[in-house]
Design a protein around this motif. Structure first.
Motif, PDB file in Angstrom:
ATOM      1  N   GLU A 100     -51.906  38.867   1.212  1.00 37.09           N
ATOM      2  CA  GLU A 100     -51.768  38.292   2.553  1.00 37.09           C
ATOM      3  C   GLU A 100     -52.996  38.599   3.406  1.00 37.09           C
ATOM      4  N   GLN A 101     -53.470  39.833   3.319  1.00 31.31           N
ATOM      5  CA  GLN A 101     -54.641  40.222   4.102  1.00 31.31           C
ATOM      6  C   GLN A 101     -55.884  39.517   3.584  1.00 31.31           C
ATOM      7  N   ALA A 102     -56.003  39.383   2.268  1.00 32.10           N
ATOM      8  CA  ALA A 102     -57.152  38.692   1.690  1.00 32.10           C
ATOM      9  C   ALA A 102     -57.188  37.236   2.142  1.00 32.10           C
ATOM     10  N   ALA A 103     -56.028  36.588   2.202  1.00 35.50           N
ATOM     11  CA  ALA A 103     -55.959  35.197   2.665  1.00 35.50           C
ATOM     12  C   ALA A 103     -56.368  35.106   4.135  1.00 35.50           C
ATOM     13  N   HIS A 104     -55.907  36.043   4.935  1.00 36.13           N
ATOM     14  CA  HIS A 104     -56.292  36.080   6.353  1.00 36.13           C
ATOM     15  C   HIS A 104     -57.792  36.276   6.491  1.00 36.13           C
ATOM     16  N   ASP A 105     -58.342  37.194   5.698  1.00 38.16           N
ATOM     17  CA  ASP A 105     -59.780  37.453   5.735  1.00 38.16           C
ATOM     18  C   ASP A 105     -60.575  36.188   5.386  1.00 38.16           C
ATOM     19  N   GLN A 106     -60.096  35.422   4.412  1.00 35.89           N
ATOM     20  CA  GLN A 106     -60.785  34.186   4.028  1.00 35.89           C
ATOM     21  C   GLN A 106     -60.761  33.164   5.160  1.00 35.89           C
ATOM     22  N   ARG A 107     -59.610  33.024   5.817  1.00 33.88           N
ATOM     23  CA  ARG A 107     -59.519  32.086   6.952  1.00 33.88           C
ATOM     24  C   ARG A 107     -60.457  32.523   8.084  1.00 33.88           C
ATOM     25  N   ARG A 108     -60.469  33.798   8.333  1.00 34.04           N
ATOM     26  CA  ARG A 108     -61.310  34.357   9.395  1.00 34.04           C
ATOM     27  C   ARG A 108     -62.793  34.128   9.086  1.00 34.04           C
ATOM     28  N   THR A 109     -63.174  34.406   7.847  1.00 34.83           N
ATOM     29  CA  THR A 109     -64.567  34.213   7.437  1.00 34.83           C
ATOM     30  C   THR A 109     -64.972  32.751   7.557  1.00 34.83           C
ATOM     31  N   ALA A 110     -64.081  31.854   7.166  1.00 33.28           N
ATOM     32  CA  ALA A 110     -64.373  30.416   7.276  1.00 33.28           C
ATOM     33  C   ALA A 110     -64.542  30.011   8.736  1.00 33.28           C
ATOM     34  N   TRP A 111     -63.651  30.468   9.602  1.00 34.24           N
ATOM     35  CA  TRP A 111     -63.713  30.133  11.021  1.00 34.24           C
ATOM     36  C   TRP A 111     -65.032  30.620  11.622  1.00 34.24           C
ATOM     37  N   LEU A 112     -65.403  31.851  11.307  1.00 38.48           N
ATOM     38  CA  LEU A 112     -66.654  32.396  11.824  1.00 38.48           C
ATOM     39  C   LEU A 112     -67.855  31.648  11.245  1.00 38.48           C
ATOM     40  N   GLY A 113     -67.779  31.316   9.950  1.00 37.03           N
ATOM     41  CA  GLY A 113     -68.859  30.576   9.313  1.00 37.03           C
ATOM     42  C   GLY A 113     -69.101  29.222   9.960  1.00 37.03           C
TER      43      GLY A 113
END
Length: 120
Positions: free
Chosen positions: A71-84
């Motif tokens: 769950e945290q890894a999925a959140h981290d991926q969404r966050r990284t994409a948004w920032l990217g």
């Protein structure tokens, strides 16, 4: 732009840094990494970045074991994409590496900062 709540949360997070975050901050603060200026617990939009170098548009996140959870890894991926999408590159370093291999972590961060500055 971060909202008022994000700024309040970031201020609180600065007082609650984990030991690896505090160790890395001690090495990054006040331009100690080859003159690179970093901010700690810096809000961008709905997110608070562990460390941020505005010049390189670089976020450095210190990840403990919780980031291995799906769950945290999925959140981290969404966050990284948004920032990217906003031009911010996110690099993640393991908390254990900050604890045991700080010089290597700092060398890695400096390499990324230089590459971002040279490309920009």
């Amino acid at each position: 732009m971060a909202d008022g709540l994000s700024f309040k949360r970031a201020k609180a997070f600065r007082r609650l840094m984990t030991p690896p975050e505090a160790r890395l901050w001690n090495a990054l603060r006040a331009g100690r990494l080859n003159g690179c200026k970093f901010r700690r617990q810096h809000p961008i939009g709905p997110y608070i970045l562990d460390f941020y170098c505005a010049e390189a548009k670089l976020a450095v996140e210190v990840d403990g074991a919780v980031h291995d959870q799906p769950e945290q890894a999925a959140h981290d991926q969404r966050r990284t994409a948004w920032l990217g999408e906003r031009g911010v590159k996110v690099v993640r370093v393991r908390a254990i590496h900050v604890k045991d291999e700080l010089e290597g972590v700092l060398g890695f961060i400096l390499t990324v900062v230089r590459a971002r500055r040279d490309a920009g």
